[in-house]
Design an enzyme around this catalytic site. Sequence first.
Site, mmCIF file in Angstrom:
data_model
loop_
_atom_site.group_PDB
_atom_site.id
_atom_site.type_symbol
_atom_site.label_atom_id
_atom_site.label_comp_id
_atom_site.label_asym_id
_atom_site.label_seq_id
_atom_site.Cartn_x
_atom_site.Cartn_y
_atom_site.Cartn_z
ATOM 1 N N LYS A 107 0.815 -1.233 0.000
ATOM 2 C CA LYS A 107 0.000 0.000 0.000
ATOM 3 C C LYS A 107 0.836 1.265 0.000
ATOM 4 O O LYS A 107 0.481 2.245 -0.653
ATOM 5 C CB LYS A 107 -0.982 0.013 1.172
ATOM 6 C CG LYS A 107 -0.392 -0.336 2.525
ATOM 7 C CD LYS A 107 -0.611 -1.767 2.857
ATOM 8 C CE LYS A 107 0.333 -2.223 3.953
ATOM 9 N NZ LYS A 107 -0.263 -3.123 4.890
ATOM 10 N N GLU A 131 -5.164 -5.840 -5.065
ATOM 11 C CA GLU A 131 -6.358 -5.988 -4.214
ATOM 12 C C GLU A 131 -5.986 -6.147 -2.735
ATOM 13 O O GLU A 131 -6.677 -5.625 -1.848
ATOM 14 C CB GLU A 131 -7.160 -7.210 -4.679
ATOM 15 C CG GLU A 131 -8.444 -7.476 -3.920
ATOM 16 C CD GLU A 131 -9.474 -6.377 -4.107
ATOM 17 O OE1 GLU A 131 -9.929 -6.163 -5.240
ATOM 18 O OE2 GLU A 131 -9.813 -5.722 -3.109
ATOM 19 N N VAL A 134 -5.436 -3.089 0.294
ATOM 20 C CA VAL A 134 -6.428 -2.439 1.162
ATOM 21 C C VAL A 134 -7.400 -3.495 1.689
ATOM 22 O O VAL A 134 -7.997 -4.237 0.917
ATOM 23 C CB VAL A 134 -7.231 -1.358 0.402
ATOM 24 C CG1 VAL A 134 -8.208 -0.650 1.345
ATOM 25 C CG2 VAL A 134 -6.309 -0.350 -0.257
ATOM 26 N N LYS A 207 -3.835 3.595 2.427
ATOM 27 C CA LYS A 207 -5.012 2.880 1.917
ATOM 28 C C LYS A 207 -6.097 3.873 1.484
ATOM 29 O O LYS A 207 -6.793 3.646 0.486
ATOM 30 C CB LYS A 207 -5.535 1.916 2.985
ATOM 31 C CG LYS A 207 -4.566 0.752 3.230
ATOM 32 C CD LYS A 207 -4.883 0.007 4.514
ATOM 33 C CE LYS A 207 -3.970 -1.202 4.706
ATOM 34 N NZ LYS A 207 -4.051 -1.788 6.054
HETATM 35 N N1 HSE Z 1 -0.542 -3.717 9.200
HETATM 36 C C1 HSE Z 1 -1.684 -3.783 8.352
HETATM 37 C C2 HSE Z 1 -2.938 -3.683 9.204
HETATM 38 C C3 HSE Z 1 -1.660 -5.065 7.573
HETATM 39 O O1 HSE Z 1 -2.837 -3.892 10.409
HETATM 40 O O2 HSE Z 1 -4.007 -3.397 8.679
HETATM 41 C C4 HSE Z 1 -2.710 -5.161 6.516
HETATM 42 O O3 HSE Z 1 -2.578 -4.142 5.555
#
Ligand code: HSE
Length: 443
Positions: A107, A131, A134, A207
């Site tokens: 991301k 995909e 996010v 994201k």
């Molecule tokens: N570190 C990220 C989270 C992992 O906790 O959402 C998934 O993108």
Amino acid sequence: MRSRPLKVAVLGCGVVGTEVVRRLHEAPGALADRIGAPVELAGVAVRDLTRPRDLGIDPALFRNDPLELVKRDGVDVVVELLGGIEPARSLLVTAMEHGASVVSANKALVAEYGAALHETAARHGVDLLYEASVAAAVPLLRPLRDSLGGDDIRRVCGIVNGTTNYILDRMTQTGGEFDAALREAVERGYVEADPTADVEGTDAAAKAVILTSLALHTWLTPSDVHREGITRVTAEDVADAHSHGCVVKLIATLERTADDGEVQVRVHPAMVPLTHPLADVRGADNAVVIEAAGAGRLLFRGAGAGGVPTASAVVGDLVTAARARLLARRTTATPDAATPPAATVRARPMRELRGRYHLSVRVADPTAALDDIVSALRAHDVPVDSVRRRRTAEHDTWLLVTETTREADLLAAVESLAALPAVASAPRFLRILDPLGQEAVVG
Ligand code: HSE
């Protein structure tokens, strides 16, 4: 009839990479049936060749030269699971220049360089799919890009970071401390290599940029996103939220202004009313509400972090890219024009946001203070909706909820409250998430 094998190179074999390789190794028949050709692992780039990996694949497939792998003739798809900007960006560009389609869960990279990477993909006639970047396992980008491609999306609002949701959920359920919950999240494989990316909201902001590109059709940069993390959320904030019928969540929001001239994208902790569908999202799950002119309100919800769920989305992209490869065309899932050009729309500053706020004002002399507090708020055009008092053995605190007000006015009011003699410490505030169905708050 089966076609030639499709060759896949995987860059990175951490939490997600391990599960991707495992899936490719353990379900070759099923994947081949769905793709129409067998998938052959060309190599897995790792940093440490000496580390034991119990994946049952030929040890010779592990390589420590990712550049050699992406330049190798005949590689159809490169799966990038390294994270970070470099060398991931250069490797993906090289892979595309050598004719491979690419799948990434990165991301940070897509948020920063998404438009440029799409241009490279279009120039070389290959696919670029992400995909998993996010909401991990939750199919979100393809519905936005394809299923909702003909609709007008006004607002996207949700929980897009599993780690912070896990931490806040633990704090809500147990009254436990931030540090202990963060340690558990690390053990479960949710957390980024640098935990500050999660807890300071950087991961959610990246994201939000990706979601903005697909939902609002403009590429912002992460610096356009107003970002606040959860490190300053206290057990007292969580308790205040509870007593106000809310839970604290890290919320990402992107929306268009009513005249379509600007977008507003923000990530910050918010009090979420228990009646809101985001309120009961537990653990590391993610959930996103999309509001579109035609489709109405749609809720996407599921596992937002962790090796196996993220690998599900990565392998899904791999299947999509491989199918397109067999047909010798790019998948329609990739926008050719990199979505409309970068920065065609102004990002509206946070100070212009309008919303409701929960204020917690600790006072030395409660009876004298309330009139002063309400007067100071009124002086800054901040209307008060309700007031409650919380008394403990140590502290006396006024808890106020504002009516809809401008963020700039609220900030000025908070500053003047802090200067009142009867106020014992800097007031704290949290934004309150609007109930669904309300018009966009920017406008
Ligand atoms: N570190 C990220 C989270 C992992 O906790 O959402 C998934 O993108």
